[in-house]
Design a protein around this motif. Structure first.
Motif, PDB file in Angstrom:
ATOM      1  N   CYS A 219       4.105   5.972  -5.225  1.00 59.91           N
ATOM      2  CA  CYS A 219       4.223   6.109  -6.688  1.00 59.91           C
ATOM      3  C   CYS A 219       3.133   7.022  -7.235  1.00 59.91           C
ATOM      4  O   CYS A 219       3.397   7.885  -8.088  1.00 59.91           O
ATOM      5  N   MET A 220       1.899   6.833  -6.758  1.00 64.88           N
ATOM      6  CA  MET A 220       0.795   7.672  -7.225  1.00 64.88           C
ATOM      7  C   MET A 220       1.003   9.131  -6.816  1.00 64.88           C
ATOM      8  O   MET A 220       0.713  10.051  -7.576  1.00 64.88           O
ATOM      9  N   LEU A 221       1.522   9.333  -5.613  1.00 59.48           N
ATOM     10  CA  LEU A 221       1.753  10.690  -5.135  1.00 59.48           C
ATOM     11  C   LEU A 221       2.820  11.397  -5.978  1.00 59.48           C
ATOM     12  O   LEU A 221       2.655  12.573  -6.358  1.00 59.48           O
ATOM     13  N   VAL A 222       3.913  10.696  -6.275  1.00 60.59           N
ATOM     14  CA  VAL A 222       4.981  11.275  -7.094  1.00 60.59           C
ATOM     15  C   VAL A 222       4.449  11.645  -8.479  1.00 60.59           C
ATOM     16  O   VAL A 222       4.712  12.741  -9.000  1.00 60.59           O
ATOM     17  N   LEU A 223       3.678  10.746  -9.074  1.00 66.10           N
ATOM     18  CA  LEU A 223       3.136  11.003 -10.406  1.00 66.10           C
ATOM     19  C   LEU A 223       2.151  12.176 -10.386  1.00 66.10           C
ATOM     20  O   LEU A 223       2.136  13.013 -11.291  1.00 66.10           O
ATOM     21  N   PHE A 224       1.350  12.249  -9.328  1.00 70.48           N
ATOM     22  CA  PHE A 224       0.364  13.334  -9.205  1.00 70.48           C
ATOM     23  C   PHE A 224       1.056  14.685  -9.055  1.00 70.48           C
ATOM     24  O   PHE A 224       0.670  15.669  -9.706  1.00 70.48           O
ATOM     25  N   VAL A 225       2.074  14.738  -8.207  1.00 69.97           N
ATOM     26  CA  VAL A 225       2.793  15.996  -7.992  1.00 69.97           C
ATOM     27  C   VAL A 225       3.512  16.428  -9.272  1.00 69.97           C
ATOM     28  O   VAL A 225       3.466  17.606  -9.674  1.00 69.97           O
ATOM     29  N   TYR A 226       4.160  15.460  -9.937  1.00 67.74           N
ATOM     30  CA  TYR A 226       4.892  15.787 -11.157  1.00 67.74           C
ATOM     31  C   TYR A 226       3.955  16.277 -12.264  1.00 67.74           C
ATOM     32  O   TYR A 226       4.251  17.240 -12.978  1.00 67.74           O
ATOM     33  N   GLY A 227       2.816  15.626 -12.425  1.00 66.54           N
ATOM     34  CA  GLY A 227       1.932  15.946 -13.549  1.00 66.54           C
ATOM     35  C   GLY A 227       0.762  16.846 -13.208  1.00 66.54           C
ATOM     36  O   GLY A 227      -0.137  17.020 -14.039  1.00 66.54           O
ATOM     37  N   PHE A 228       0.753  17.438 -12.009  1.00 61.95           N
ATOM     38  CA  PHE A 228      -0.406  18.214 -11.566  1.00 61.95           C
ATOM     39  C   PHE A 228      -0.788  19.312 -12.558  1.00 61.95           C
ATOM     40  O   PHE A 228      -1.944  19.435 -12.969  1.00 61.95           O
ATOM     41  N   ASN A 229       0.205  20.115 -12.957  1.00 61.29           N
ATOM     42  CA  ASN A 229      -0.111  21.234 -13.859  1.00 61.29           C
ATOM     43  C   ASN A 229      -0.482  20.762 -15.263  1.00 61.29           C
ATOM     44  O   ASN A 229      -1.098  21.507 -16.032  1.00 61.29           O
ATOM     45  N   TYR A 230      -0.133  19.525 -15.607  1.00 60.31           N
ATOM     46  CA  TYR A 230      -0.532  18.963 -16.904  1.00 60.31           C
ATOM     47  C   TYR A 230      -1.936  18.376 -16.848  1.00 60.31           C
ATOM     48  O   TYR A 230      -2.774  18.658 -17.707  1.00 60.31           O
ATOM     49  N   TYR A 231      -2.179  17.559 -15.824  1.00 52.98           N
ATOM     50  CA  TYR A 231      -3.462  16.861 -15.728  1.00 52.98           C
ATOM     51  C   TYR A 231      -4.647  17.824 -15.616  1.00 52.98           C
ATOM     52  O   TYR A 231      -5.750  17.507 -16.060  1.00 52.98           O
TER      53      TYR A 231
ATOM     54  N   TYR B 273       0.835  -1.207   0.000  1.00 52.83           N
ATOM     55  CA  TYR B 273       0.000   0.000   0.000  1.00 52.83           C
ATOM     56  C   TYR B 273       0.872   1.261   0.000  1.00 52.83           C
ATOM     57  O   TYR B 273       0.601   2.223  -0.739  1.00 52.83           O
ATOM     58  N   TRP B 274       1.916   1.269   0.822  1.00 54.66           N
ATOM     59  CA  TRP B 274       2.791   2.439   0.893  1.00 54.66           C
ATOM     60  C   TRP B 274       3.523   2.660  -0.426  1.00 54.66           C
ATOM     61  O   TRP B 274       3.660   3.803  -0.884  1.00 54.66           O
ATOM     62  N   PHE B 275       3.999   1.592  -1.041  1.00 58.76           N
ATOM     63  CA  PHE B 275       4.717   1.711  -2.316  1.00 58.76           C
ATOM     64  C   PHE B 275       3.794   2.254  -3.399  1.00 58.76           C
ATOM     65  O   PHE B 275       4.162   3.181  -4.144  1.00 58.76           O
ATOM     66  N   ALA B 276       2.590   1.685  -3.489  1.00 57.03           N
ATOM     67  CA  ALA B 276       1.630   2.141  -4.500  1.00 57.03           C
ATOM     68  C   ALA B 276       1.237   3.595  -4.239  1.00 57.03           C
ATOM     69  O   ALA B 276       1.171   4.412  -5.174  1.00 57.03           O
ATOM     70  N   GLY B 277       0.986   3.915  -2.976  1.00 51.52           N
ATOM     71  CA  GLY B 277       0.604   5.279  -2.634  1.00 51.52           C
ATOM     72  C   GLY B 277       1.695   6.282  -2.952  1.00 51.52           C
ATOM     73  O   GLY B 277       1.423   7.382  -3.470  1.00 51.52           O
TER      74      GLY B 277
ATOM     75  N   HIS C 251      -6.504  -8.927  -3.281  1.00 46.32           N
ATOM     76  CA  HIS C 251      -7.556  -8.631  -4.254  1.00 46.32           C
ATOM     77  C   HIS C 251      -8.079  -7.204  -4.022  1.00 46.32           C
ATOM     78  O   HIS C 251      -8.263  -6.429  -4.968  1.00 46.32           O
ATOM     79  N   ALA C 252      -8.304  -6.865  -2.746  1.00 46.13           N
ATOM     80  CA  ALA C 252      -8.771  -5.515  -2.397  1.00 46.13           C
ATOM     81  C   ALA C 252      -7.701  -4.473  -2.713  1.00 46.13           C
ATOM     82  O   ALA C 252      -8.013  -3.369  -3.200  1.00 46.13           O
ATOM     83  N   LEU C 253      -6.442  -4.796  -2.449  1.00 46.13           N
ATOM     84  CA  LEU C 253      -5.338  -3.882  -2.758  1.00 46.13           C
ATOM     85  C   LEU C 253      -5.306  -3.556  -4.251  1.00 46.13           C
ATOM     86  O   LEU C 253      -5.251  -2.386  -4.653  1.00 46.13           O
ATOM     87  N   ILE C 254      -5.360  -4.588  -5.078  1.00 50.09           N
ATOM     88  CA  ILE C 254      -5.327  -4.380  -6.526  1.00 50.09           C
ATOM     89  C   ILE C 254      -6.570  -3.620  -6.977  1.00 50.09           C
ATOM     90  O   ILE C 254      -6.500  -2.760  -7.870  1.00 50.09           O
ATOM     91  N   GLY C 255      -7.718  -3.923  -6.333  1.00 50.46           N
ATOM     92  CA  GLY C 255      -8.955  -3.234  -6.684  1.00 50.46           C
ATOM     93  C   GLY C 255      -8.921  -1.751  -6.387  1.00 50.46           C
ATOM     94  O   GLY C 255      -9.666  -0.970  -6.988  1.00 50.46           O
ATOM     95  N   VAL C 256      -8.070  -1.335  -5.463  1.00 52.41           N
ATOM     96  CA  VAL C 256      -7.903   0.093  -5.154  1.00 52.41           C
ATOM     97  C   VAL C 256      -6.837   0.720  -6.063  1.00 52.41           C
ATOM     98  O   VAL C 256      -7.024   1.826  -6.589  1.00 52.41           O
ATOM     99  N   VAL C 257      -5.741   0.017  -6.270  1.00 57.25           N
ATOM    100  CA  VAL C 257      -4.608   0.578  -7.013  1.00 57.25           C
ATOM    101  C   VAL C 257      -4.893   0.645  -8.512  1.00 57.25           C
ATOM    102  O   VAL C 257      -4.558   1.651  -9.174  1.00 57.25           O
ATOM    103  N   ALA C 258      -5.511  -0.390  -9.080  1.00 61.33           N
ATOM    104  CA  ALA C 258      -5.732  -0.438 -10.533  1.00 61.33           C
ATOM    105  C   ALA C 258      -6.542   0.760 -11.046  1.00 61.33           C
ATOM    106  O   ALA C 258      -6.153   1.372 -12.048  1.00 61.33           O
TER     107      ALA C 258
END
Length: 313
Positions: free
Chosen positions: A35-47, A29-33, A109-116
């Protein structure tokens, strides 16, 4: 009822068979979170820019759905959704059913269902139109439905190996817990009853499924605070002080043993009270969840094939 101040004040370590699994799940959960946070911060002004501004952005070649980053995210998201269907396959394939614990499978299964869905959201660069948009919103419904199903599944009492208990077994286990608490001589019956705040059996039987679900959710949301009040009450009688520490386990072994038993009894009492309701909810959930799940898989597959055929990769 007061505590004996001569009680030992050190906690003896207790082996937890789930500790390794919980650690792996927490890391995932921490690793996925992260990664998502880094991508969100990097692409915020684009998204969150307009279509014209996106086309002019230096990040467009990376983050667009067919970009250097966006396209692999789509592949990963689709692959994770394929993994989700291994869990129901486990109940139909005997060999697969013997591999690992049902609870462990369900947790991942629940982890993947949240991350995917999060990965697919970044793949789509927060723009949802056309067939892909339809698939996306069905995916969100599937994910929300999955979280609801995970909660309902947890409301059915189970043994240590996560096999489902019968109603009679649950009642007998509750009686044994009550006897253990009484033998410890630390908590009174009124202390334990203060954790419950549940309707009586007749009222619970008359509840609709939606009312029963709301009552269970309200119980679970308020339960940590009732546990805190109980721990504070017992600690006050020992050290005559008050603190927020009562939200966590303390160093008084007998007290923590009694509170742990009381917690287990209260949660079991809730599950036993709504046993038939939870089973009906779970059956209804399967009826609702499966069509959304399979329709999403079909639309997502059509989307992937179409993108590959026209060379949008």
């Amino acid at each position: 009822m007061s505590l004996n101040p001569t009680f030992p004040q050190t906690v003896q370590p207790v082996a937890d068979p789930e500790r390794g699994h919980c650690a792996r799940l927490r890391v995932a959960y921490w690793f996925a979170g992260l990664c998502m946070l880094v991508l969100f911060v990097y692409g915020f002004n684009y998204y969150f820019s307009s279509a014209v501004q996106r086309g002019l952005s230096s990040k467009h070649a990376l983050l667009k759905p067919s970009g250097t980053v966006g396209l692999p995210l789509g592949y990963v998201g689709f692959f994770l959704f394929l993994l989700l269907y291994i869990y129901p396959l486990r109940f139909r394939w005997a060999w697969l059913g013997r591999q690992g614990s049902s609870k462990h499978w369900l947790d991942f299964h629940a982890l993947i269902g949240v991350v995917a869905p999060l990965i697919v959201t970044f793949h789509a660069s927060f723009k949802f139109g056309g067939l892909a948009g339809v698939a996306y919103w069905i995916m969100i419904l599937v994910a929300l439905s999955g979280l609801a199903g995970r909660y309902i599944y947890a409301q059915i009492p189970r043994t240590l190996n996560f096999a489902e208990l019968t109603l009679k077994d649950g009642q007998e286990q509750g009686a044994k817990l009550a006897a253990r608490i009484k033998n410890l001589g630390i908590l009174s019956e009124s202390d334990v009853e203060g954790l419950l705040h549940l309707p009586d059996l007749q009222r619970a039987d008359r509840m609709s499924l939606s009312s029963a679900l709301w009552t269970m959710i309200a119980f679970d949301l308020s339960f940590p605070f009732r546990m805190w009040r109980l721990r504070q009450k017992m600690l006050w009688s020992h050290r005559k002080s008050w603190s927020f520490v009562g939200f966590r386990r303390g160093h008084n072994v007998p007290l923590e043993a009694a509170i742990s038993q009381a917690r287990e009894q209260a949660l079991l009492a809730k599950k036993v009270l709504f046993y038939s309701k939870s089973q009906r909810m779970l059956k209804l959930w399967h009826v609702i969840h499966r069509p959304f799940s399979y329709s999403f898989a079909l639309i997502a597959l059509v989307h992937v094939i179409f993108m590959l055929v026209i060379g949008f990769y």
